[in-house]
Motif scaffolding. Structure first.
Motif, PDB file in Angstrom:
ATOM      1  N   HIS A 131       5.338   7.972   1.217  1.00  0.00           N
ATOM      2  CA  HIS A 131       5.706   8.323  -0.157  1.00  0.00           C
ATOM      3  C   HIS A 131       7.127   7.861  -0.472  1.00  0.00           C
ATOM      4  N   LEU A 132       8.031   8.022   0.478  1.00  0.00           N
ATOM      5  CA  LEU A 132       9.406   7.577   0.271  1.00  0.00           C
ATOM      6  C   LEU A 132       9.469   6.064   0.087  1.00  0.00           C
ATOM      7  N   SER A 133       8.776   5.347   0.926  1.00  0.00           N
ATOM      8  CA  SER A 133       8.796   3.886   0.851  1.00  0.00           C
ATOM      9  C   SER A 133       8.237   3.394  -0.482  1.00  0.00           C
ATOM     10  N   ARG A 134       7.060   3.893  -0.856  1.00  0.00           N
ATOM     11  CA  ARG A 134       6.445   3.468  -2.121  1.00  0.00           C
ATOM     12  C   ARG A 134       7.296   3.895  -3.315  1.00  0.00           C
ATOM     13  N   GLY A 135       7.795   5.120  -3.275  1.00  0.00           N
ATOM     14  CA  GLY A 135       8.605   5.621  -4.379  1.00  0.00           C
ATOM     15  C   GLY A 135       9.889   4.840  -4.569  1.00  0.00           C
ATOM     16  N   LYS A 136      10.573   4.551  -3.465  1.00  0.00           N
ATOM     17  CA  LYS A 136      11.815   3.784  -3.550  1.00  0.00           C
ATOM     18  C   LYS A 136      11.547   2.375  -4.076  1.00  0.00           C
ATOM     19  N   GLU A 137      10.452   1.780  -3.629  1.00  0.00           N
ATOM     20  CA  GLU A 137      10.114   0.432  -4.098  1.00  0.00           C
ATOM     21  C   GLU A 137       9.830   0.430  -5.598  1.00  0.00           C
ATOM     22  N   LYS A 138       9.045   1.395  -6.073  1.00  0.00           N
ATOM     23  CA  LYS A 138       8.743   1.480  -7.509  1.00  0.00           C
ATOM     24  C   LYS A 138      10.012   1.688  -8.329  1.00  0.00           C
ATOM     25  N   MET A 139      10.863   2.597  -7.865  1.00  0.00           N
ATOM     26  CA  MET A 139      12.096   2.863  -8.605  1.00  0.00           C
ATOM     27  C   MET A 139      13.007   1.643  -8.611  1.00  0.00           C
ATOM     28  N   ALA A 140      13.147   0.994  -7.466  1.00  0.00           N
ATOM     29  CA  ALA A 140      14.006  -0.190  -7.383  1.00  0.00           C
ATOM     30  C   ALA A 140      13.498  -1.293  -8.307  1.00  0.00           C
ATOM     31  N   ASN A 141      12.185  -1.521  -8.322  1.00  0.00           N
ATOM     32  CA  ASN A 141      11.619  -2.544  -9.204  1.00  0.00           C
ATOM     33  C   ASN A 141      11.885  -2.214 -10.667  1.00  0.00           C
ATOM     34  N   PHE A 142      11.672  -0.970 -11.044  1.00  0.00           N
ATOM     35  CA  PHE A 142      11.897  -0.547 -12.431  1.00  0.00           C
ATOM     36  C   PHE A 142      13.366  -0.739 -12.807  1.00  0.00           C
ATOM     37  N   LEU A 143      14.250  -0.293 -11.944  1.00  0.00           N
ATOM     38  CA  LEU A 143      15.679  -0.383 -12.258  1.00  0.00           C
ATOM     39  C   LEU A 143      16.142  -1.837 -12.304  1.00  0.00           C
ATOM     40  N   ARG A 144      15.616  -2.688 -11.403  1.00  0.00           N
ATOM     41  CA  ARG A 144      15.943  -4.126 -11.457  1.00  0.00           C
ATOM     42  C   ARG A 144      15.480  -4.736 -12.767  1.00  0.00           C
ATOM     43  N   GLN A 145      14.250  -4.377 -13.192  1.00  0.00           N
ATOM     44  CA  GLN A 145      13.707  -4.915 -14.437  1.00  0.00           C
ATOM     45  C   GLN A 145      14.493  -4.446 -15.668  1.00  0.00           C
ATOM     46  N   ASN A 146      15.251  -3.377 -15.494  1.00  0.00           N
ATOM     47  CA  ASN A 146      16.029  -2.843 -16.618  1.00  0.00           C
ATOM     48  C   ASN A 146      17.522  -3.134 -16.467  1.00  0.00           C
ATOM     49  N   GLY A 147      17.847  -4.162 -15.685  1.00  0.00           N
ATOM     50  CA  GLY A 147      19.199  -4.671 -15.638  1.00  0.00           C
ATOM     51  C   GLY A 147      20.119  -4.085 -14.588  1.00  0.00           C
ATOM     52  N   TYR A 148      19.599  -3.275 -13.694  1.00  0.00           N
ATOM     53  CA  TYR A 148      20.447  -2.715 -12.636  1.00  0.00           C
ATOM     54  C   TYR A 148      20.313  -3.578 -11.392  1.00  0.00           C
ATOM     55  N   GLY A 149      21.402  -3.687 -10.654  1.00  0.00           N
ATOM     56  CA  GLY A 149      21.369  -4.383  -9.372  1.00  0.00           C
ATOM     57  C   GLY A 149      21.367  -5.888  -9.478  1.00  0.00           C
ATOM     58  N   ARG A 150      21.760  -6.401 -10.616  1.00  0.00           N
ATOM     59  CA  ARG A 150      21.803  -7.875 -10.762  1.00  0.00           C
ATOM     60  C   ARG A 150      23.165  -8.378 -10.439  1.00  0.00           C
TER      61      ARG A 150
END
Length: 187
Positions: free
Chosen positions: A168-187
């Protein structure tokens, strides 16, 4: 400072309500924060669920065996209160985007106040990322990243196997990271 075990014993043996009040004072913030994350910032629902949690803890305090810390036992009750709440289909389940937009002005963002450099927009984006997660993923993510529980502690609170918590941690972190990257974070 009186230990949790001493306070629990005073409540269980003597019905000492002042001792229970002290336990509530110690743990109301972590319990409420847990519910704020699970309800995506619904402070009224979080308060109601926290109250239910403490009522259940008080009525079942004699069942506390001390096999885990009092906080872990209490968080297990909180997890079960939320699980029962969502299973019944009451409000508090993840809201639709439209309802979230309508309620953004009334949300309680105090749970991210320890991240003071974050703007209101960033906090809303974090909630939006949390909203993408399945309930078990969101629970595991917030228990680890916000409340600081290790995998074994999360497993005790949720009753999940450690491997399931890790998934759950792995999947959750991946989903959150993808969402945040798509919204301009971590670039």
């Amino acid at each position: 400072m009186t230990t949790d075990i001493t306070l629990v014993a005073q409540v269980a043996v003597f019905g000492n309500t002042k001792a229970f009040d002290e336990l509530v004072r110690r743990y109301q913030s972590p319990v409420r924060r847990f519910f704020l994350h699970q309800t995506l910032g619904d402070s009224q629902l979080s308060d109601d669920l926290a109250q239910d949690t403490f009522m259940k803890a008080y009525t079942s305090i004699r069942s506390f065996k001390g096999l885990a810390s009092f906080q872990t036992w209490l968080m297990r009750i909180a997890y079960n209160v939320f699980y029962d709440h969502t299973r019944r289909g009451e409000r508090g389940e993840v809201r639709s985007e439209r309802n979230e937009r309508e309620e953004k002005q009334t949300k309680d963002y105090s749970l991210t106040s320890h991240l003071s450099p974050l703007t209101s927009e960033m906090k809303m984006d974090l909630y939006a990322a949390l909203a993408l997660l399945k309930p078990d993923e969101r629970t595991c993510i917030t228990l680890q990243l916000v409340d600081g529980y290790d995998i074994a502690g999360i497993a005790k609170i949720t009753g999940m196997k450690e491997g399931t918590v890790k998934s759950h941690l792995s999947r959750g972190k991946e989903k959150m990271a993808n969402f945040l990257r798509q919204n301009g974070y971590g670039r």
